[in-house]
Design a protein around this motif. Structure first.
Motif, short mmCIF file in Angstrom:
data_model
loop_
_atom_site.label_atom_id
_atom_site.label_comp_id
_atom_site.label_asym_id
_atom_site.label_seq_id
_atom_site.Cartn_x
_atom_site.Cartn_y
_atom_site.Cartn_z
N THR A 203 -40.46 -14.84 -33.86
CA THR A 203 -41.33 -13.74 -34.26
C THR A 203 -40.69 -13.03 -35.45
O THR A 203 -39.63 -13.44 -35.93
CB THR A 203 -41.57 -12.76 -33.09
N TRP B 208 -44.81 -9.37 -38.28
CA TRP B 208 -45.90 -9.76 -37.38
C TRP B 208 -46.12 -8.70 -36.32
O TRP B 208 -47.25 -8.27 -36.06
CB TRP B 208 -45.60 -11.11 -36.71
N ILE B 209 -45.03 -8.24 -35.70
CA ILE B 209 -45.16 -7.29 -34.58
C ILE B 209 -45.75 -5.96 -35.08
O ILE B 209 -46.66 -5.41 -34.46
CB ILE B 209 -43.80 -7.07 -33.88
N LEU C 244 -43.93 -6.71 -26.56
CA LEU C 244 -44.88 -5.61 -26.42
C LEU C 244 -44.42 -4.46 -25.53
O LEU C 244 -44.97 -3.36 -25.60
CB LEU C 244 -46.21 -6.13 -25.84
N MET D 259 -50.20 -12.83 -19.76
CA MET D 259 -51.33 -12.10 -20.37
C MET D 259 -52.06 -12.97 -21.37
O MET D 259 -51.43 -13.68 -22.17
CB MET D 259 -50.81 -10.84 -21.07
N GLY E 240 -53.59 -12.04 -24.25
CA GLY E 240 -53.62 -10.82 -25.05
C GLY E 240 -54.92 -10.58 -25.78
O GLY E 240 -55.45 -9.46 -25.77
N VAL F 131 -57.57 -9.42 -23.32
CA VAL F 131 -57.34 -8.03 -22.90
C VAL F 131 -57.79 -7.10 -24.01
O VAL F 131 -58.48 -6.09 -23.77
CB VAL F 131 -55.85 -7.78 -22.57
N HIS G 152 -52.88 5.74 -23.26
CA HIS G 152 -51.85 4.77 -22.88
C HIS G 152 -51.45 4.02 -24.14
O HIS G 152 -52.31 3.57 -24.91
CB HIS G 152 -52.41 3.81 -21.83
N ALA H 80 -50.52 1.07 -25.65
CA ALA H 80 -50.42 -0.38 -25.54
C ALA H 80 -50.27 -1.03 -26.90
O ALA H 80 -49.46 -1.93 -27.09
CB ALA H 80 -51.63 -0.95 -24.81
N ASN H 81 -51.06 -0.56 -27.83
CA ASN H 81 -51.16 -1.24 -29.12
C ASN H 81 -51.83 -0.28 -30.10
O ASN H 81 -52.87 0.29 -29.79
CB ASN H 81 -52.01 -2.51 -28.94
N ARG I 125 -53.56 -0.81 -32.62
CA ARG I 125 -54.93 -1.21 -33.00
C ARG I 125 -55.94 -0.81 -31.92
O ARG I 125 -57.10 -0.51 -32.23
CB ARG I 125 -54.99 -2.71 -33.28
N1 ACO Z 1 -44.83 -13.27 -33.20
C1 ACO Z 1 -45.40 -14.16 -34.01
N2 ACO Z 1 -46.53 -14.82 -33.67
C2 ACO Z 1 -47.07 -14.55 -32.47
C3 ACO Z 1 -46.50 -13.62 -31.57
C4 ACO Z 1 -45.32 -12.98 -31.99
N3 ACO Z 1 -44.70 -12.06 -31.22
N4 ACO Z 1 -47.26 -13.56 -30.47
C5 ACO Z 1 -48.27 -14.42 -30.63
N5 ACO Z 1 -48.15 -15.04 -31.84
C6 ACO Z 1 -49.02 -16.05 -32.43
C7 ACO Z 1 -49.72 -16.88 -31.41
O1 ACO Z 1 -48.88 -17.91 -30.93
C8 ACO Z 1 -50.88 -17.42 -32.21
O2 ACO Z 1 -50.41 -18.48 -32.98
P1 ACO Z 1 -51.32 -19.79 -33.20
O3 ACO Z 1 -52.53 -19.31 -33.94
O4 ACO Z 1 -50.42 -20.67 -33.98
O5 ACO Z 1 -51.63 -20.30 -31.83
C9 ACO Z 1 -51.21 -16.27 -33.16
O6 ACO Z 1 -50.06 -15.41 -33.15
C10 ACO Z 1 -52.42 -15.48 -32.73
O7 ACO Z 1 -52.30 -15.17 -31.33
P2 ACO Z 1 -53.25 -14.14 -30.65
O8 ACO Z 1 -52.83 -13.95 -29.22
O9 ACO Z 1 -54.67 -14.52 -30.90
O10 ACO Z 1 -52.90 -12.86 -31.52
P3 ACO Z 1 -53.58 -11.46 -31.54
O11 ACO Z 1 -53.98 -11.07 -32.88
O12 ACO Z 1 -54.60 -11.33 -30.44
O13 ACO Z 1 -52.35 -10.50 -31.16
C11 ACO Z 1 -51.53 -9.34 -29.26
C12 ACO Z 1 -51.68 -10.68 -29.94
C13 ACO Z 1 -50.68 -8.42 -30.11
C14 ACO Z 1 -50.87 -9.55 -27.90
C15 ACO Z 1 -52.93 -8.72 -29.09
O14 ACO Z 1 -53.81 -9.66 -28.52
C16 ACO Z 1 -52.91 -7.52 -28.22
O15 ACO Z 1 -52.29 -6.54 -28.54
N6 ACO Z 1 -53.65 -7.56 -27.09
C17 ACO Z 1 -53.69 -6.47 -26.20
C18 ACO Z 1 -52.56 -6.65 -25.30
C19 ACO Z 1 -52.20 -5.39 -24.67
O16 ACO Z 1 -52.16 -4.35 -25.30
N7 ACO Z 1 -51.91 -5.50 -23.41
C20 ACO Z 1 -51.51 -4.44 -22.68
C21 ACO Z 1 -52.71 -3.59 -22.31
S1 ACO Z 1 -52.82 -3.46 -20.67
C22 ACO Z 1 -51.32 -2.97 -20.28
O17 ACO Z 1 -50.81 -2.08 -20.89
C23 ACO Z 1 -50.59 -3.69 -19.20
#
Ligand code: ACO
Length: 326
Positions: A32, A36-37, A160, A216, A218, A221, A253, A255-256, A258
């Protein structure tokens, strides 16, 4: 003239463990990058509890700060509710461990498990005790050691989450039954067990006997978060009899970034009213709302008498919102 009993937040406190874990630190563990994060989540750092710190230790520190802010001592407490998904032990409840460590007298103590929505659920449960005259001084704590549930090979989740605790003291006060009263004014709580597979831990005492790791989907969710949270916020505001636009502070809360922005945009909330800590704390599950609240009270942004709206969504799926006047 007093018409109703309200549960009023008389003190808030937060505690973060010392160790700061940066995105660059995590880039040494999984594939990572800081870029990205930050772009996908807004998270820059998170805290990690020391190996000898249990979740009850974090909870006790937050509780002490909330009690000090309320001008109360452990001797005053008759009810402790801990919202956690990372308890010290399968049993007893972490709340009873907190009770012992604080030296609080015999009273009521139990945990609430609604994952990231736990603090909002626990506030609603506590409100039931306080407004029926069954608690004179209640501690509601959100405390988590989420880093202990991480699969450190899964880059989609391990970046996360973080550890921390936040607490509030609730006490009964008479009110007029109107929106100018101090205290908890309205709630909306929701759960949809059909969405369990989107966010869960793959272990438990009655299945495989393991603690398990967080799993998850993600992006799934994310899809549910903005819609679900917005509906609950609107419903909680209606329950309280207030307009969403009249709220002084939104304490979501964390979480993110965005998701926070998506909810604010959907509800037409000015982003200057949103308390945001996700960048430094990451997702601390049930602890994130009281931690954010503590920070904004301590730095003087949130003032007594202001109207606050709390909201959360987490595993279950569970979600909910709460309106209170400080
Ligand atoms: N670093 C680099 N790349 C990553 C990482 C990382 N840490 N994590 C995932 N990727 C990659 C994936 O492997 C994928 O690669 P691929 O296209 O080659 O397969 C690509 O990034 C896209 O993955 P997605 O999961 O579609 O990425 P997305 O834009 O959805 O972001 C994230 C992922 C940040 C987890 C987002 O979906 C999110 O924030 N979801 C909500 C999750 C959340 O907030 N959960 C908690 C709420 S509930 C609670 O609090 C318990």
């Amino acid at each position: 003239m007093t018409r109703v009993l309200r549960s009023v937040v008389t003190g808030v406190g937060g505690y973060l463990p010392d160790e700061i874990v940066t995105n660059d630190d995590l880039a040494k563990v999984v594939d990572t990058s800081d870029e990205w994060i930050v772009e996908r989540t807004g998270i820059r750092t998170r805290r990690r509890a020391a190996p000898d710190q249990a979740v009850s230790d974090l909870a006790v520190e937050a509780a002490k700060r909330a009690l000090a802010a309320a001008g109360r001592t452990p001797a005053d407490i008759d009810l402790i509710i801990v919202a956690t998904t990372t308890p010290d032990l399968t049993f007893p409840a972490t709340a009873t461990i907190v009770q012992r460590k604080l030296g609080a007298p015999i009273g009521i103590a139990f945990d609430v498990q609604a994952v990231c929505s736990g603090f909002v659920y626990a506030l609603s449960v506590a409100d039931g005790f306080v407004t029926r005259g069954r608690s004179r001084c209640c501690l509601v704590i959100g405390a988590e050691t989420m880093t202990r549930l991480m699969d450190w090979t899964d880059r989609g989740t391990c970046v996360l989450f973080g550890d921390g605790a936040g607490a509030v003291v609730l006490e009964p006060q008479g009110g007029e039954g109107t929106i100018v009263d101090r205290g908890l004014l309205g709630f909306a709580l929701r759960a949809d067990g059909t969405k369990q597979d989107l966010l869960y831990v793959d272990g438990g005492p009655s299945t495989n006997g393991q603690v398990g790791k967080l799993r998850m989907q993600g992006n799934q969710v994310f899809r549910h978060a903005v819609v679900n949270i917005s509906e609950a916020v609107t419903a909680a505001a209606a329950d309280a009899g207030v307009e969403v636009s009249s709220v002084d502070w939104f304490i979501p809360h964390q979480a993110n970034q965005r998701i926070l922005e998506g909810v604010a945009r959907r509800l037409g909330i000015d982003e200057k009213k949103v308390v945001t800590t996700v960048g430094e704390h990451a997702n601390t599950s049930a602890a994130s709302i009281p931690l954010a609240m503590a920070q904004a009270v301590e730095d003087g942004r949130i003032k007594p008498g202001q109207l606050l709206l709390l909201e959360a969504m987490g595993g279950g799926l569970t979600w909910g919102a709460c309106v209170l006047r400080l």
